[in-house]
Design an enzyme around this catalytic site. Structure first.
Site, PDB file in Angstrom:
ATOM      1  N   GLU A   1       1.498  -9.328   7.061  1.00 24.02           N
ATOM      2  CA  GLU A   1       2.307  -8.908   8.206  1.00 24.02           C
ATOM      3  C   GLU A   1       2.123  -9.840   9.401  1.00 24.02           C
ATOM      4  O   GLU A   1       2.436  -9.487  10.536  1.00 24.02           O
ATOM      5  CB  GLU A   1       2.000  -7.455   8.561  1.00 24.02           C
TER       6      GLU A   1
ATOM      7  N   LYS B   1       9.847   5.136   7.345  1.00 27.95           N
ATOM      8  CA  LYS B   1      10.190   3.974   6.513  1.00 27.95           C
ATOM      9  C   LYS B   1      11.371   4.365   5.637  1.00 27.95           C
ATOM     10  O   LYS B   1      11.258   5.287   4.799  1.00 27.95           O
ATOM     11  CB  LYS B   1       9.012   3.606   5.615  1.00 27.95           C
TER      12      LYS B   1
ATOM     13  N   HIS C   1       8.470  -1.299   9.526  1.00 28.96           N
ATOM     14  CA  HIS C   1       8.801  -2.269   8.466  1.00 28.96           C
ATOM     15  C   HIS C   1       7.933  -1.971   7.230  1.00 28.96           C
ATOM     16  O   HIS C   1       7.117  -1.044   7.252  1.00 28.96           O
ATOM     17  CB  HIS C   1       8.498  -3.687   8.981  1.00 28.96           C
TER      18      HIS C   1
ATOM     19  N   SER D   1       0.860  -1.178   0.000  1.00 28.26           N
ATOM     20  CA  SER D   1       0.000   0.000   0.000  1.00 28.26           C
ATOM     21  C   SER D   1       0.899   1.231   0.000  1.00 28.26           C
ATOM     22  O   SER D   1       0.885   2.039   0.908  1.00 28.26           O
ATOM     23  CB  SER D   1      -0.914  -0.026   1.230  1.00 28.26           C
TER      24      SER D   1
ATOM     25  N   ASP E   1       1.720   8.518   7.419  1.00 33.66           N
ATOM     26  CA  ASP E   1       2.593   7.574   6.700  1.00 33.66           C
ATOM     27  C   ASP E   1       2.599   7.985   5.219  1.00 33.66           C
ATOM     28  O   ASP E   1       3.501   8.702   4.771  1.00 33.66           O
ATOM     29  CB  ASP E   1       2.062   6.141   6.915  1.00 33.66           C
TER      30      ASP E   1
ATOM     31  N   LYS F   1       6.857  -0.578  14.580  1.00 37.74           N
ATOM     32  CA  LYS F   1       5.887  -1.597  14.166  1.00 37.74           C
ATOM     33  C   LYS F   1       6.577  -2.550  13.210  1.00 37.74           C
ATOM     34  O   LYS F   1       7.239  -2.130  12.259  1.00 37.74           O
ATOM     35  CB  LYS F   1       4.604  -0.990  13.598  1.00 37.74           C
TER      36      LYS F   1
ATOM     37  N   GLU G   1      -4.543  -2.302   9.408  1.00 34.81           N
ATOM     38  CA  GLU G   1      -3.765  -2.814  10.549  1.00 34.81           C
ATOM     39  C   GLU G   1      -4.425  -2.505  11.885  1.00 34.81           C
ATOM     40  O   GLU G   1      -4.754  -1.352  12.167  1.00 34.81           O
ATOM     41  CB  GLU G   1      -2.353  -2.191  10.535  1.00 34.81           C
TER      42      GLU G   1
ATOM     43  N   GLU H   1      -2.957   5.914  12.385  1.00 36.65           N
ATOM     44  CA  GLU H   1      -2.067   6.249  11.263  1.00 36.65           C
ATOM     45  C   GLU H   1      -2.882   6.272   9.971  1.00 36.65           C
ATOM     46  O   GLU H   1      -3.738   5.416   9.759  1.00 36.65           O
ATOM     47  CB  GLU H   1      -0.988   5.159  11.205  1.00 36.65           C
TER      48      GLU H   1
ATOM     49  N   ASP I   1      -3.891   1.386  11.826  1.00 39.62           N
ATOM     50  CA  ASP I   1      -3.473   1.982  10.557  1.00 39.62           C
ATOM     51  C   ASP I   1      -4.516   1.614   9.499  1.00 39.62           C
ATOM     52  O   ASP I   1      -4.390   0.582   8.833  1.00 39.62           O
ATOM     53  CB  ASP I   1      -2.086   1.482  10.115  1.00 39.62           C
TER      54      ASP I   1
ATOM     55  N   HIS J   1      -3.381  -5.906   2.596  1.00 35.67           N
ATOM     56  CA  HIS J   1      -2.525  -6.952   3.187  1.00 35.67           C
ATOM     57  C   HIS J   1      -3.282  -8.260   3.425  1.00 35.67           C
ATOM     58  O   HIS J   1      -2.706  -9.248   3.864  1.00 35.67           O
ATOM     59  CB  HIS J   1      -1.918  -6.471   4.510  1.00 35.67           C
TER      60      HIS J   1
HETATM   61  P1  PGA Z   1       3.064  -1.171   3.107  1.00 30.04           P
HETATM   62  O1  PGA Z   1       2.152  -1.027   4.392  1.00 30.04           O
HETATM   63  O2  PGA Z   1       4.410  -1.583   3.508  1.00 30.04           O
HETATM   64  O3  PGA Z   1       2.320  -2.195   2.287  1.00 30.04           O
HETATM   65  O4  PGA Z   1       3.048   0.184   2.437  1.00 30.04           O
HETATM   66  C1  PGA Z   1       2.617  -0.567   5.613  1.00 30.04           C
HETATM   67  C2  PGA Z   1       1.869   0.634   6.075  1.00 30.04           C
HETATM   68  O5  PGA Z   1       0.960   1.138   5.392  1.00 30.04           O
HETATM   69  O6  PGA Z   1       2.192   1.170   7.122  1.00 30.04           O
HETATM   70 ZN    ZN Z   2       0.691   2.872   7.028  1.00 30.21          ZN
END
Ligand code: PGA
Ligand code: ZN
Length: 424
Positions: free
Chosen positions: A206, A338, A366, A43, A313, A389, A165, A286, A243, A155
């Site tokens: 995840e 990230k 991650h 995503s 994010d 996370k 999430e 998030e 999230d 996911h």
């Molecule tokens: P992604 O998801 O690694 O698939 O982008 C993680 C997140 O959205 O925090």
């Molecule tokens: Zn996110």
């Protein structure tokens, strides 16, 4: 004499979804060999640095990374050969200049980042200090593990909740090891709760369970029962972090919740979050709103940001320019970090420092596509972010980060401090 970069070798390996990613072995004149591997999102935010894919449909359905690998071999290795490996900033600057674009679309952020991480690891090894000590001056802090125990959205193949999430955050524990244990016990108990209901206990990308649910609130109810059944108190011992990754279900100006068959405006979505935080011990939300809904973010933060962490994010993509705008506009009060969204270690550290200087929180993260590389565990301790996370306590690539944090906690011994509630 300073240690210099001698050889760099890149290869295509697989990530946790079985898609190709970049791995680098980097050697120095001191005889060190350091290895790093790049994660990959599903995503992904539209403002992220570019992950270079071959788009050659004869291999890996177009997802090969041979071009990124040859960019490392042919263009990056000659550039960095002979450079002082401890000069992370200088090396990252040289990489950015060689790329020449704003989004690292030329060499590829996957090529650049993997090198940047290998450089940090090699320099730490040459300096004979662990990576967590090398990456920051302290105070070192063991983060609250935000464990994603129910996976939805992209996911979980859009078969479960719309929200991506549902994380548990054991803030009441006194050490990282204890927090991790509480999280594992709750996760295993949740498995039992789901089984009793006849729901699937298969896991998503995840490592969290991915049951079919009838609303986005149902996973919260299930998690609360699991926390209690495991013997903990929701809120005091274990809080919840969400999230929704809402850019994934935003289209034509509406947030489209498939499980609930409702299309909500930005304002209605904010009302929904305000209701949820009244009913559940939610510490953090998030990407509650879309990646360009700046006005909505401002309103959300004004409405509930005093009591709840509002994390950007896809909104910020670990990019200093976007974080700066967010700080100025009060669009959030925390940033997700990230490495591969921005593409170098130096810029990632700058993003964390910018957030911390503004008294914002930073959660190191991650990606949904991971490898066994545990760089982010060291990074979170080094920068004292207090939060990480890395998915559920399930799947090797997820637990490797948590296991690394156990090792760091052991290394720190009596000097180790767990962030706990102060993280939020
Ligand atoms: P992604 O998801 O690694 O698939 O982008 C993680 C997140 O959205 O925090
Ligand atoms: Zn996110």
């Amino acid at each position: 004499m300073n240690s210099t970069i001698t050889t760099i070798h890149a290869r295509e390996i697989l990530d946790s979804r079985g898609n190709p990613t970049v791995e680098v072995d980097l050697c120095t004149s001191a005889g060190t060999r350091a290895r790093a591997a790049c994660p990959s999102g599903a995503s992904t935010g539209i403002h992220e640095a570019v992950e270079l894919r071959d788009n050659d449909n004869t291999r890996f359905l177009g997802k090969g990374v041979r071009n990124a690998v040859s960019n490392i071999q042919d263009r990056i290795a000659p550039l960095l050969s002979g450079m002082d490996v401890s000069d992370q900033e200088g090396i990252d600057k040289a990489l950015i200049e060689q790329d020449g674009t704003k989004n690292k679309g030329n060499l590829g952020a996957n090529a650049i980042l993997t090198i940047s991480m290998a450089v940090a690891r090699a320099a730490a090894a040459d300096a004979k200090v662990p990576l967590w000590k090398f990456l920051g001056k302290g105070p070192y802090l063991l983060p609250v593990p935000c464990m994603n125990v129910i996976n939805g959205g992209a996911h979980a193949n859009w078969q479960g909740a719309d929200f991506q999430e549902y994380m548990i955050a054991p803030v009441g524990a006194t050490s990282f090891g204890e927090a991790l244990r509480w999280g594992c016990e709750t996760y295993q108990t949740l498995k039992g709760v789901l089984k009793k209901k006849g729901a699937s206990v298969g896991v998503g990308d995840e490592g969290g369970f991915a049951p079919v649910v009838s609303s986005n609130e149902e996973p919260l109810i299930l998690i609360i029962s699991a926390i209690e059944e495991a013997g903990y108190t929701p809120g005091t011992d274990i809080g919840i972090a969400l999230d929704p990754a809402s850019s994934e279900f935003f289209s034509d100006g509406k947030y489209r919740l498939l499980t609930e068959k409702s299309d909500l405006s930005s304002g209605e979505m904010i009302d929904r979050y305000a209701d949820l935080v009244r009913s559940y011990p939610i510490l953090s939300i998030e990407d509650g709103l879309g990646q360009d809904d700046w006005e909505g973010w401002k309103e959300l933060t004004a409405r509930i940001g005093k009591n709840v962490q509002i994390v950007g994010d896809d909104l910020f993509v670990t990019n200093a320019l976007r974080i700066q705008k967010g700080i100025k506009d009060h669009s959030a009060n925390a940033v997700l970090i990230k490495l591969n969204q921005i593409g170098t270690v130096t810029e990632t550290i700058q993003a964390v420092r910018m957030a911390q200087d503004a008294h914002w929180k930073a959660m190191v993260s991650h990606r949904s596509g991971e490898t066994s590389d545990s760089f982010i565990a060291d990074l979170s301790v080094a920068l004292g972010t207090g939060q990480i996370k890395s998915g559920a306590p399930c799947r090797g690539e997820r637990v490797e980060k948590y296991n690394q944090l156990l090792r760091i906690e052991e290394d720190l011994g009596s000097e180790s401090r767990y962030a706990g509630r102060s993280a939020f």
